[in-house]
Each structure stands twice: as C-alpha cells, then as structure tokens.
Design an enzyme around this catalytic site. Structure first.
Site: not given
Length: 324
Positions: A22, A67, A87, A92, A131-132, A155, A184, A283
């Site tokens: 993405f 990879d 990236q 998840s 990541s946050s 994660y 996000n 979650r």
C-alpha cells in the site's frame, strides 16, 4: 502538493522496499511521477503485483522480487542506490500476537539486513517506517517523541527495535537513518479484504457490498488518521533532512483526532447508506486513543501535511468506488 516541488539530482536512484504494498506502491508512483529512477523490492507476501504493474513499462522503474530476510538480496537491491525508503514489514497488531517468531524474523531481522546492506553500499539516507504503536500504554495526548510507554504487542516491539538499531547505525556506522512513526495511514490501494484489513478500507468495502461492518469495541476509540499523500511528503522530505537529525524518529500524522464511530457514519453518509454497524469485542493489543504532536517533524524535516482527514477520506472513497 508540496513534495512535488522537491528536486533530486539527475540519475538519483531510490530503493523502495515493500514497494508493491500500500504505502510502498504510492511512494513508487510519486517518485516515478517526479521522473526519478525507482527500484522496488518486494517478496509479494503481502504486496501485490497489481499495485505496481502500471509501472512495468516505465524505463525508470525496476522490480526485484526478493525477501528482506535474505542479506544477499538486500545487498543486491542496494547496489548503486542513493536513498532507501524501507517500508517492508508485516503489519497488524493482532496478527503479530499470533505470529511472534515470524514478526521478529521479518520486521526486525529484515530491517537490520536492510540497514547493513545500505551501510555497505554507501546509501546516503535510510528512511524507514516506524509506527505510533511504539507509544504503547502511554496515555497522555498528544503523543510526543521521547515519551513512550510499555509496549502492547510484538508488532510494536519490532518497530521499537527498528528505531534502536537505526540509532546504532547512525552512531557507529555513519548511516543517516530517519524513522517515521506513522499514525493510521489510509488511502488508495490499501487492501480492504481479510481479517486484518485496516478499518477505513474495510468499512468502505463492506458498505459498498451492502454488508454490516463490525466495529471492534464501542467505537469511541480515537485515532490520528493520516492520508497517504502526507506520508509521501514525509518520506521525501526525510531524504533531505540534516545529518544532525540522523538516528531520530518523527511522528508522521496530520495532528487530528477522529473517533471510530464518527468515521463510520461519515463513510456511510458519503456512500448514501444507513446500514448500522455491529459492535464486537476490543482487539488485543490496541491502544484506546492516539493523537500526534507533529511539531518535531515540522521543525526538523519541514513536514507540512496538506491533507486533513475529511479531504483524504473523500479522495479515498472516490478511489474505492472506482476500483472495487
């Protein structure tokens, strides 16, 4: 848009790892649109050829299927590269709880392999996705770099490890590393399918199919949703960052705060439907509220996000309506 005013020297070569994903595919698209040579590395485990097939005939574009867990592949991919936009990672939070060993190998060892390859091949700048989630259970808002809590998922641990290794590579090996703590991210080409799909494309996809989406929790959790164009800007401006800032990490967001239930109703209204959601359990590993202080990125990187949430959401909805 502001990043389109950036000019890189003729012949500059970028490597985008996870380039068929993405965020990665959007970075490739932006670079190629600026006339910059772009190499994409992806093992297609979560990325898709459909995201990059439009670039195949562009003479400035090169695709390597490989990879990041394999150091030789990373070395080959970094040959002649000026800037790395790393990236490649598995996302998840809940999936990481189910697969801790894989996340360690892919996100930690894979990132370390890329830093080592970049160091050996003389890469100028190594910009990577953090990541946050590294803020963990730190409850104060807005989130500020240097004030982190206890990590809540494997994660998040992989992203904290990436930041720690990046500091070591800047300190000992002279590799200019810059971590971007994404909050996000959403936008075109984000996968709306599967159990671990991000919430905005999942809501849009389900409502377009006439299905009732499930909101995990009570819908009162809040997030600093960040449109993809802002993330592209941050990556490219980080490539121009001063060497004095190497080894540091930066919040990349808009600086807003949106509640999940409000987002749901905004999407439903935009799609002309009155389908009510189902409320499910929270979650595991999720934080309740997230909102970023982006003043450090503004000051050091010149980051100045143009897309607020509503503008980004409108563009995302239009894209999904045309492509799903």
């Amino acid at each position: 848009m502001s990043y389109k005013n950036i000019v890189f020297s003729e012949g500059t070569l970028f490597l985008v790892t996870g380039g068929a994903g993405f965020i990665g595919s959007n970075l490739c698209e932006a670079l190629l649109g600026m006339g910059v040579r772009t190499r994409c590395l992806d093992d297609l485990s979560t990325g898709k050829m459909a995201n990059v097939e439009m670039f195949q005939d562009n003479p400035l574009y090169e695709f390597i299927e490989g990879d990041v867990k394999d150091l030789d592949t990373c070395l080959r991919a970094c040959e002649g590269v000026d800037f790395v936009l790393h990236q490649a990672a598995w996302g998840s939070v809940p999936r990481s709880i189910e697969m801790p060993l894989f996340y360690c190998a892919n996100n930690i060892q894979g990132t370390l392999n890329m830093m080592e390859a970049a160091r050996r091949k003389g890469v100028k700048k190594f910009v990577y996705a953090s990541s946050s989630s590294v803020y963990g259970d730190e409850e104060h808002l807005p989130k500020r770099e240097g004030v982190e809590g206890n990590l809540l998922s494997p994660y998040a641990l992989t992203k904290r490890c990436a930041e720690d290794w990046a500091r070591q590579y800047a300190l000992h090996y002279g590799l200019d590393t810059y971590g971007l703590r994404y909050f996000n991210v959403f936008g075109r080409r984000q996968d709306p399918h599967g159990a671990y799909a991000a919430v905005i494309p999942k809501f849009i996809g389900q409502l377009l199919r006439g299905e009732r989406p499930t909101i995990n929790g009570d819908g009162k959790q809040s997030r600093d949703f960040t449109y993809i164009e802002n993330v592209i800007e941050a990556n490219l401006k980080a490539c121009l960052a001063p060497a004095e800032a190497a080894g540091e990490a930066f919040n990349i967001a808009y600086g807003g705060r949106e509640y999940l239930i409000d987002i749901y109703h905004s999407i439903a209204e935009a799609l002309g439907t009155d389908i009510e959601p189902i409320f499910g359990p929270d979650r595991k590993g999720d934080i309740k509220h997230s909102n970023a202080d982006i003043s450090k990125a503004r000051r050091v990187l010149g980051y100045d996000p143009e897309y607020d949430f509503q503008r980004g959401l409108a563009e995302a909805i239009d894209w999904y309506k045309a492509n799903l």
